[in-house]
Design an enzyme around this catalytic site. Structure first.
Site, PDB file in Angstrom:
ATOM      1  N   GLY A 115       0.787  -1.219   0.000  1.00 40.60           N
ATOM      2  CA  GLY A 115       0.000   0.000   0.000  1.00 40.60           C
ATOM      3  C   GLY A 115       0.814   1.261   0.000  1.00 40.60           C
TER       4      GLY A 115
ATOM      5  CG  HIS B 230      13.491   8.735 -16.862  1.00 40.67           C
ATOM      6  ND1 HIS B 230      14.561   8.223 -17.546  1.00 40.67           N
ATOM      7  CD2 HIS B 230      12.435   8.639 -17.702  1.00 40.67           C
ATOM      8  CE1 HIS B 230      14.178   7.830 -18.751  1.00 40.67           C
ATOM      9  NE2 HIS B 230      12.884   8.080 -18.873  1.00 40.67           N
TER      10      HIS B 230
ATOM     11  CG  ASP C  39      23.685   5.032 -16.141  1.00 35.53           C
ATOM     12  OD1 ASP C  39      23.396   4.195 -15.267  1.00 35.53           O
ATOM     13  OD2 ASP C  39      23.060   5.156 -17.218  1.00 35.53           O
TER      14      ASP C  39
ATOM     15  CB  SER D 137      18.899  -0.502 -22.551  1.00 36.60           C
ATOM     16  OG  SER D 137      19.207   0.173 -21.348  1.00 36.60           O
TER      17      SER D 137
ATOM     18  CG  HIS E 164      20.269   2.982 -18.338  1.00 36.92           C
ATOM     19  ND1 HIS E 164      20.561   3.990 -17.446  1.00 36.92           N
ATOM     20  CD2 HIS E 164      18.929   2.767 -18.235  1.00 36.92           C
ATOM     21  CE1 HIS E 164      19.454   4.357 -16.821  1.00 36.92           C
ATOM     22  NE2 HIS E 164      18.445   3.628 -17.279  1.00 36.92           N
TER      23      HIS E 164
END
Length: 549
Positions: free
Chosen positions: A44, A71, A192, A363, A365
């Protein structure tokens, strides 16, 4: 001697999502991103945000918030931060538009300042920190890296990136600028790590268009294409493939509707004048003239695609012969939910296509070869992998070693890396960071750890309620105990045994204890838990209710 600079990891180092980092120098702070993470369990909770206590306690020192792209794992927690920390937010146009909508929903006024690649923005009048925005390619428009100038040299933060030589739209990655920075000297590269375990290079986004054309070409019924609502370049390619077959385009899902219209207003998305149609028009169109763009690629139970799969969507329904294209990757942890949706779609007679032999998704990335190319261009003295789980950070550090970077630092949330003239070191003291559970509504209300713990316990073991009525004066049982249970295995047929266990516990209480409601409640709770543990080894939550008459 230049003062030291500290890189403070507040989120995104040790997990995917919740990205947040701070750079501190001479008592001034600049923040890089502030995102959310989505829970992979049903408790929840809408989102998980970083613990921002360290920043809030130093809010007067925060001179700027730099946003790499739009994002959710990079901007989703900014409403929580901007409620308590007032600092200018430097952000590229598309991310700004997404953030404005989020802040408007939350009723938060913020100082948003638009930036574009090549522009430099300081972190306050008396701050030694500034950042240059550098174009990179990613699965969303206007993604940027940051060249952060500090007293200890340039810190290059890659943001999320891939090196796409043939992007569908927007700018190409500015490798020339990164190379120039590398020649001038990059003290630290933060890069990244998401796809550090994937060898080679990622496919170009433009490869998806060919695969979509092939998938759409033989569709006999309607086409439902699911992708992330922020992936405007993917949406453009779906629209182009549909337009080539004379299909109109309908939108399902709140985020898909808002992001498509936003991208059109800003000029990032171009549709033919006749193509976009309402859901009412979509219901009347022949099947071979319609393509529906929808959300729900990760099996989210309340998403448009999941509701279609269950036959519960109020606007449209699936028919045998319809084609459903999942143009996204299966994010780890979501495989079961996605598989359930695919099964339900197939049961309705739809054909489901997803990334297999055809690149229906690529992707956003960088893979290993691209990560190593960035390292080679930047030529950093020090390297810190960011944005990933620990194994991905470690693999990325190994890539840096192969590129000859001698000083590599693996840090995780709560750790601080200090750069000085003497080198770099991780400080011994860890910051009080962690995960904060929050609602996604306008309030952004935080959900306490104890509440989450109770929800997990209820989900695992269920709840048993014991109700007894006692005489107020004597403590004698007037009625009950009555036993109710929800989600407790082994309860049915055992009500009398449980009732007897509870009565024996009450009989054993002394006279004064019987007159104490707290004592009675505790006796009932322990008796019922003891019975479940003895009979089946289970430990449900027990809620005793004592009514005094």
């Amino acid at each position: 001697m230049p003062p030291p600079v500290r890189i403070v990891a507040l989120g995104g180092l040790g997990e995917i999502g919740m990205n947040c980092m701070a750079v501190e120098a001479e008592g001034r702070i600049a923040v890089v991103d502030c995102g959310v993470m989505f829970p992979n369990e049903s408790i929840g909770v809408d989102v998980i945000v970083p613990d921002l206590t360290w920043l809030v306690e130093r809010k007067e020192q925060v001179g700027a918030i730099y946003v790499t792209h739009g994002h959710e794992d990079h901007i989703g927690a900014l409403p929580q931060l901007l409620r308590r920390v007032k600092a200018p937010v430097y952000v590229a146009p598309f991310a700004r538009a997404l953030l404005e909508a989020r802040l408007r929903e939350a009723g938060i006024a913020a100082d948003l300042r638009t930036v574009r690649p090549g522009e430099v923005r300081g972190a306050g009048a008396d701050s030694p920190i500034s950042a240059e925005f550098i174009a990179v390619t990613h699965s969303i428009p206007d993604a940027c890296a940051l060249a952060i100038s500090t007293p200890q040299g340039v810190l290059l933060h890659s943001g999320d990136f891939k090196i796409d030589e043939a992007p569908v739209g927007g700018w190409k990655m500015d490798l020339a600028r990164i190379g120039a920075l590398g020649r001038a000297g990059v003290r630290l590269l933060l890069s990244d790590s998401t796809n550090s375990e994937r060898p080679g290079t990622s496919l170009s986004e433009s490869a998806v268009g060919v695969a979509l054309d092939q998938a759409f070409e033989n569709a006999q019924g309607r086409i439902f294409a699911a992708c992330f609502a922020s992936n405007v370049h993917r949406i453009q390619q779906v629209a182009d493939a549909a337009r080539g077959l004379g299909r109109r385009l309908a939108l399902l899902g709140r985020s898909m509707e808002s992001n498509v219209r936003l991208a059109m207003e800003l000029g990032y998305l171009k549709l033919a004048g006749w193509q976009l149609c309402s859901l009412e028009e979509a219901r009347r169109l022949p099947p071979r003239e319609l393509c529906v763009l929808t959300t729900g690629t990760q099996g989210e139970p309340r998403s448009a695609l999941a509701r279609l799969a269950r036959g519960e969507h109020p606007e449209l329904s699936l028919s045998p012969g319809d084609l459903v294209v999942l143009s996204s990757r299966f994010i780890p942890g979501n495989e079961v939910a996605i598989g359930q949706v695919v099964n339900e779609l197939t049961r309705l007679g739809a054909e489901v296509a997803y990334e297999d032999l055809r690149p229906l998704h690529v992707s956003g990335h960088a893979h290993e070869a691209e990560q190593r190319r960035l390292i080679a261009l930047a030529r950093p003295e020090h390297f810190v992998p960011v944005h990933g789980e620990f194994r991905q950070l470690a693999r990325h550090a190994a890539h840096a070693a192969k590129e000859g970077v001698a000083h590599r630092h693996l840090i995780v949330d709560g750790e601080v890396l200090e750069l000085s003239d003497a080198g770099a070191r991780v400080l011994e003291e860890r910051l009080p960071v962690g995960r904060v559970y929050a609602e996604r509504d306008a309030s952004g209300a935080e959900i306490g750890e104890l509440v989450v713990k109770d929800r997990r316990l209820l989900a695992e073991s269920g709840l048993c309620i014991v109700v007894v009525a006692v005489d107020r004066a004597s403590g004698a049982v007037v009625r009950g105990p009555e036993i109710f249970a929800r989600g407790v295995a082994g309860f049915e047929g055992c009500e009398d045994a449980l009732r007897g266990e509870a009565l024996r516990a009450l009989d054993e209480l002394s006279g004064p204890a019987r007159e104490n409601q707290g004592e009675v409640q505790e006796a009932l709770r322990l008796a019922v838990r003891r019975w479940f543990r003895r009979v089946g080894g289970r430990k449900p939550s027990v809620l005793p209710v004592v009514l005094e008459l």
